[in-house]
Design an enzyme around this catalytic site. Structure first.
Site, PDB file in Angstrom:
ATOM      1  N   TRP A  17      -6.587 -11.790   1.252  1.00 52.41           N
ATOM      2  CA  TRP A  17      -6.338 -10.965   0.927  1.00 52.41           C
ATOM      3  C   TRP A  17      -7.936 -10.652   1.978  1.00 52.41           C
ATOM      4  O   TRP A  17      -8.581 -11.596   1.718  1.00 52.41           O
ATOM      5  CB  TRP A  17      -6.045 -10.357   0.085  1.00 52.41           C
ATOM      6  CG  TRP A  17      -6.398  -8.963  -0.546  1.00 52.41           C
ATOM      7  CD1 TRP A  17      -6.050  -7.914  -0.350  1.00 52.41           C
ATOM      8  CD2 TRP A  17      -7.907  -8.798  -1.185  1.00 52.41           C
ATOM      9  NE1 TRP A  17      -6.863  -7.175  -0.634  1.00 52.41           N
ATOM     10  CE2 TRP A  17      -7.329  -7.194  -1.516  1.00 52.41           C
ATOM     11  CE3 TRP A  17      -8.323  -9.641  -2.896  1.00 52.41           C
ATOM     12  CZ2 TRP A  17      -8.153  -6.480  -3.073  1.00 52.41           C
ATOM     13  CZ3 TRP A  17      -9.340  -8.733  -3.337  1.00 52.41           C
ATOM     14  CH2 TRP A  17      -9.294  -7.620  -3.315  1.00 52.41           C
ATOM     15  N   ASP A  44      -5.356 -15.312  -8.800  1.00 52.32           N
ATOM     16  CA  ASP A  44      -4.986 -14.138  -7.900  1.00 52.32           C
ATOM     17  C   ASP A  44      -4.385 -13.413  -8.985  1.00 52.32           C
ATOM     18  O   ASP A  44      -3.153 -13.778  -7.972  1.00 52.32           O
ATOM     19  CB  ASP A  44      -6.198 -13.705  -6.767  1.00 52.32           C
ATOM     20  CG  ASP A  44      -5.563 -12.019  -6.525  1.00 52.32           C
ATOM     21  OD1 ASP A  44      -5.922 -11.137  -7.832  1.00 52.32           O
ATOM     22  OD2 ASP A  44      -6.830 -11.355  -5.544  1.00 52.32           O
ATOM     23  N   LYS A  77       0.108  -1.849  -8.686  1.00 52.91           N
ATOM     24  CA  LYS A  77       1.325  -2.238  -8.526  1.00 52.91           C
ATOM     25  C   LYS A  77       2.468  -2.420  -9.588  1.00 52.91           C
ATOM     26  O   LYS A  77       3.303  -2.111  -9.325  1.00 52.91           O
ATOM     27  CB  LYS A  77       0.754  -4.076  -7.454  1.00 52.91           C
ATOM     28  CG  LYS A  77       0.257  -4.080  -6.694  1.00 52.91           C
ATOM     29  CD  LYS A  77       0.596  -3.230  -5.159  1.00 52.91           C
ATOM     30  CE  LYS A  77      -0.866  -3.502  -3.996  1.00 52.91           C
ATOM     31  NZ  LYS A  77      -2.017  -3.809  -4.165  1.00 52.91           N
TER      32      LYS A  77
END
Length: 453
Positions: A181, A262, A298
């Site tokens: 990311w 993560d 999300k």
């Protein structure tokens, strides 16, 4: 000292008439702009003081958020924004979960106040988020071996952990996947934590370079922090298999490394909260100490609420208590305490059996829509591309992203010719794709892949 010359001609608008020797004010109650008839030329020297900020250069645009700005400026009706990882409906509109609306209505009915939260955040949220991650009956929960504090979504939670590493593990390196990311490197750079990379993506297969990953983790200095994506790897969408996760855990234990997960997509990748937490729970069952950053952007669509958590699994309750105290100490001068609104939404949804069930159903719906457009994109590519290229990698990937294998020049062609906005590493967000646009996107990918080198 720099200076500039200012000339005032006869057409200048001034609130007073100017003569050669003095300034004459207009009559009381009159409009001085209308009374002005002629002006003598006056030359003035104005000192321009250099800014104290002259040494600050212009920062480059954010590679992900900048995509949205370019998309907004495009007037082509076929344009697609596949850059930012945010869920969209089939009509390509933002979606607020129904269960979120119910949780917010409940807060209004109860008359919840806006008082400061404790530094560690909302107690009910911290309990709920740890239980979602590990399972309510897990030994690490029962034995109080998890230090959990509410963070500013995933980014803020990662940043807290990075500060803890810098302070209490001086010189320790964080080893991150290549690619990863886009904000991971920024976070560790900002916290002054050194990092290196392990191999992850294999461009030849558009799949996982598992052997390279294992070899690089073995080569990392003992006691390194190994950053792992718990599920739905960003940007590739390529996850290890359950058997590969076991091997990864083996190597990390052998090298005395510290895992750092993560977890940004729990429940959103597969549609199952438990399935998407399997990698984290595997490491917990082995009795390992590790970090987990969480985000609810999300899976609950709480992008703007900035709600997440950092969890540190420790070998004892005493260690967890001390770690939590230091995380709070880091958070206090950074942002004092976290926001309450998103925390209450999560706590309300998880704490009510009916709403919890509705949330899981909505997650399955969102994950299902992405799986459907993924399949439709694959079908469109296969039917349109007569070259014999194998596009099956698209179906092997998971989550909202697909790593197309397109290079920068090909990605530029996607944008410049086809008005498809995406990151320059070839990543597209399938959450921003509709069934109606799958064939158009397939045409763009085929053209860019075959006609641009």
């Amino acid at each position: 000292m720099a200076s500039s010359m200012l000339s005032l001609g006869s057409t200048s608008l001034l609130p007073r008439e100017i003569s050669k020797d003095k300034l004459k004010l207009g009559t009381s109650g009159s409009n001085p702009f209308l009374k002005a008839k002629s002006f003598s030329r006056v030359t003035m020297t104005v000192a321009v003081k250099p800014s104290r900020f002259e040494g600050i250069t212009m920062a480059p645009p954010d590679p992900i958020l900048g995509v949205s700005e370019a998309f907004k400026a495009d007037t082509n009706e076929m344009k697609l924004n596949l850059g930012v990882g945010a869920y969209r409906t089939e009509e390509l509109q933002p979606y607020v979960l129904n269960v979120v609306k119910k949780a917010e209505n409940l807060m209004l009915e109860r008359g919840d106040n806006k008082e400061y939260l404790p530094i560690e955040g909302l107690t009910a949220f911290n309990k709920a988020t740890a239980e979602l991650l590990f399972g309510a009956g897990h030994p690490v929960i029962k034995e109080q071996r998890v230090a959990t504090i509410q963070g500013l979504s995933g980014t803020g939670s990662l940043r807290l952990a990075a500060a803890l590493i810098e302070r209490y593990f001086p010189g320790a390196k964080v080893v991150i996947s290549s690619p990863t990311w886009g904000n991971h490197k920024n976070i560790f750079n900002d916290a002054k934590v050194p990092w290196s990379e392990y191999r992850y993506y294999d461009p030849k297969t558009i799949g996982l370079d598992f052997e390279g990953m294992i070899a690089d983790i073995k080569e990392a200095p003992e006691g390194s922090f190994i950053l792992l994506h718990g599920c739905a790897h960003n940007p590739t969408g390529i996850d290890p298999t359950p058997e590969q996760w076991v091997k990864i855990a083996d190597v990390i234990q052998e090298k005395n490394h510290i895992p750092f997960f993560d977890v940004a997509y729990q429940g959103f990748a597969s549609g199952s909260l438990d399935e998407d937490a399997a990698s984290v729970r595997l490491f917990a069952e082995r009795g390992m100490e590790f970090f987990v950053a969480q985000s609810y952007s999300k899976n609950l669509g709480l992008y703007a609420e900035r709600i997440g958590a950092i969890n540190v699994v420790c070998s004892s309750a005493d260690a967890a208590t001390r770690v939590k105290s230091q995380l709070k100490r880091i958070a206090r001068p950074m942002y004092s305490n976290p926001p309450v609104h998103g925390a209450r939404i999560v706590a309300n949804v998880v704490g009510d059996a009916t709403m919890f069930g509705e949330w899981k159903a909505e997650m399955e719906m969102m994950a299902g829509r992405i799986k459907t457009v993924r399949q439709e994109l694959y079908d469109s590519l296969v039917s349109k591309d007569k070259s014999g290229k194998d596009w099956s990698f698209i179906l092997k990937q998971i989550g909202m992203f697909s790593f197309t294998g397109l290079n920068k020049a090909q990605s530029d062609n996607m944008t410049n010719k086809w008005h498809v906005y995406m990151t320059k590493d070839g990543r597209i967000s399938l959450a921003g794709l509709s069934m109606a646009k799958c064939e158009y996107l397939a045409d763009a990918i085929i053209d860019s892949y075959h006609n641009v080198s």
